[in-house]
Design a protein around this motif. Structure first.
Motif, PDB file in Angstrom:
ATOM      1  N   UNK A 119      49.738 134.426  30.116  1.00 28.03           N
ATOM      2  CA  UNK A 119      49.354 135.808  30.409  1.00 28.03           C
ATOM      3  C   UNK A 119      47.962 135.872  31.014  1.00 28.03           C
ATOM      4  N   UNK A 120      47.030 135.084  30.481  1.00 29.57           N
ATOM      5  CA  UNK A 120      45.666 135.084  31.018  1.00 29.57           C
ATOM      6  C   UNK A 120      45.652 134.621  32.466  1.00 29.57           C
ATOM      7  N   UNK A 121      46.440 133.587  32.770  1.00 27.26           N
ATOM      8  CA  UNK A 121      46.520 133.120  34.155  1.00 27.26           C
ATOM      9  C   UNK A 121      47.113 134.166  35.081  1.00 27.26           C
ATOM     10  N   UNK A 122      48.165 134.833  34.609  1.00 26.87           N
ATOM     11  CA  UNK A 122      48.793 135.881  35.417  1.00 26.87           C
ATOM     12  C   UNK A 122      47.846 137.053  35.642  1.00 26.87           C
ATOM     13  N   UNK A 123      47.056 137.403  34.631  1.00 24.09           N
ATOM     14  CA  UNK A 123      46.096 138.497  34.781  1.00 24.09           C
ATOM     15  C   UNK A 123      44.992 138.122  35.759  1.00 24.09           C
ATOM     16  N   UNK A 124      44.573 136.857  35.742  1.00 27.68           N
ATOM     17  CA  UNK A 124      43.553 136.416  36.701  1.00 27.68           C
ATOM     18  C   UNK A 124      44.083 136.528  38.130  1.00 27.68           C
ATOM     19  N   UNK A 125      45.325 136.110  38.332  1.00 26.37           N
ATOM     20  CA  UNK A 125      45.951 136.234  39.654  1.00 26.37           C
ATOM     21  C   UNK A 125      46.091 137.711  40.033  1.00 26.37           C
ATOM     22  N   UNK A 126      46.456 138.541  39.053  1.00 26.45           N
ATOM     23  CA  UNK A 126      46.641 139.965  39.315  1.00 26.45           C
ATOM     24  C   UNK A 126      45.325 140.638  39.695  1.00 26.45           C
ATOM     25  N   UNK A 127      44.225 140.212  39.073  1.00 22.47           N
ATOM     26  CA  UNK A 127      42.926 140.779  39.432  1.00 22.47           C
ATOM     27  C   UNK A 127      42.604 140.509  40.898  1.00 22.47           C
ATOM     28  N   UNK A 128      42.922 139.301  41.352  1.00 20.23           N
ATOM     29  CA  UNK A 128      42.690 138.978  42.769  1.00 20.23           C
ATOM     30  C   UNK A 128      43.621 139.776  43.668  1.00 20.23           C
TER      31      UNK A 128
END
Length: 357
Positions: A20-29
């Protein structure tokens, strides 16, 4: 479908947290590209609206209710990356303030309710709008079908997570059958809410619906008995561009204000008043957990002592007033938190300096 603490073991919860943290980081970009002058003012409102509608459990079968997940709605209104962030903000507010969805299970809930529903629904939506006629009605139809698919997809993913890290010895086949069966019914409610909301927004401001961009048909002219595309409008003179840009900037936010105010008021009424009449039956996951014994190792929520736990205000004895106040506070907290996140992301995109203090 909020997964409580104790349903999933610690290693699996940690793994989904990393995912989830990785997906949120990608989503922020990705959200930096999606959050423009149209979507940025509305993203926080979308999160608040999802929070409000999630309080409105609707009956789907004997002794079972469902509620909006919101992934499809957010993705189509403000974009898939921003949509993941919207639903994640809602889940964070619910877990911390209202003891809804375990804190150790936050990674599970973000993965299942934010990432899966948004990714699946937007993929289905984009596929449908490519083959359907390029009309507003097609956007609404595609929204309905995309939302319909997203809910049982989330049920399938929960079943897979439970098969890997479930804390009770329950037949996965039974869990899958029960979860998918009830969430197909819940998906109908999700699809209806999503389509009605998208249809309402697209009727008044189609330019604000992210999923409807680029769907307008070019004007046709009949030339020598044949229909041909009308020529594109001539570009504005260079000297007129700065003035046009200035006018657009001057009117940008006031143009969004009526819809924003209407959306906020609707969210407040839904959470503060209509939620009192929501179904009190357990939701799909809750019902399956009770029937199949998944809840045997459920743990007490870390925020169970919160003054807003269980969507009621502590020490307010009137149930209607207590629930209504909790809903209004939740909408307010969500719109503030969501708006802060999205404006910060927007500033990173534009390079605008943050204001001091």
């Amino acid at each position: 479908m909020h997964v409580p603490d104790g349903f999933i073991n610690a290693p699996t919860s940690a793994a989904t947290g990393v995912l989830a943290a990785g997906a949120l980081a990608v989503s922020l970009k990705g959200a930096r590209r999606e959050l423009d002058e149209r979507t940025a003012p509305l993203a926080g409102l979308v999160a608040a609206f999802i929070f409000a509608v999630q309080m409105l459990n609707f009956p789907v079968a004997a002794g079972t209710s469902g509620h909006l997940l919101g992934g499809a709605l957010a993705a189509i209104l403000v974009g898939p990356f921003t949509g993941i962030l919207c639903v994640s903000v809602v889940l964070l507010m619910q877990g911390i303030l209202f003891a809804d969805g375990g804190l150790t299970a936050l990674g599970v809930n973000v993965t299942d309710m934010a990432i899966v529903t948004t990714v699946v629904s937007y993929a289905v939506f984009r596929g449908l709008v490519k083959v359907l006629p390029r009309t507003r009605r097609s956007v609404t139809v595609a929204s309905f079908l995309a939302a319909l698919v997203s809910v049982p997809a989330a049920a399938v993913v929960f079943t897979l997570i439970y098969a890997i890290g479930g804390t009770t010895d329950v037949s996965i086949g039974k869990v899958a059958t029960a979860m998918i069966g009830v969430h197909v019914l819940i998906g109908i409610g999700e699809a209806t809410i999503t389509a009605l909301t998208i249809g309402a927004v697209i009727a008044v401001r189609p330019d604000l619906v992210y999923g409807a961009r680029g769907l307008g048909q070019r004007l046709k002219l009949r030339v020598d008995g044949e229909l041909v595309d009308a020529p594109a409008e001539a570009p504005a003179p260079v000297a007129a561009v700065p003035q046009a840009l200035g006018s657009a900037r001057a009117g940008r936010y006031p143009r969004h204000r009526p819809l924003w105010i209407a959306g906020l008021l609707t969210s407040l009424v839904l959470a503060g008043v209509v939620s009192f009449y929501a179904s009190a039956s357990p939701d799909g996951l809750e019902k399956v957990a009770i029937d199949q014994g998944i809840d045997k190792k459920a743990e007490r929520h870390a925020s169970a002592g919160s003054p807003l736990a269980d969507y009621s205000v502590k020490d307010v004895r009137d149930a209607r007033l207590s629930g209504g106040l909790a809903g209004v506070i939740g909408v307010g907290a969500t719109v503030v938190a969501g708006s802060a996140v999205f404006w910060a992301v927007r500033r990173r995109r534009t390079g605008e300096p943050a204001e001091a203090g």
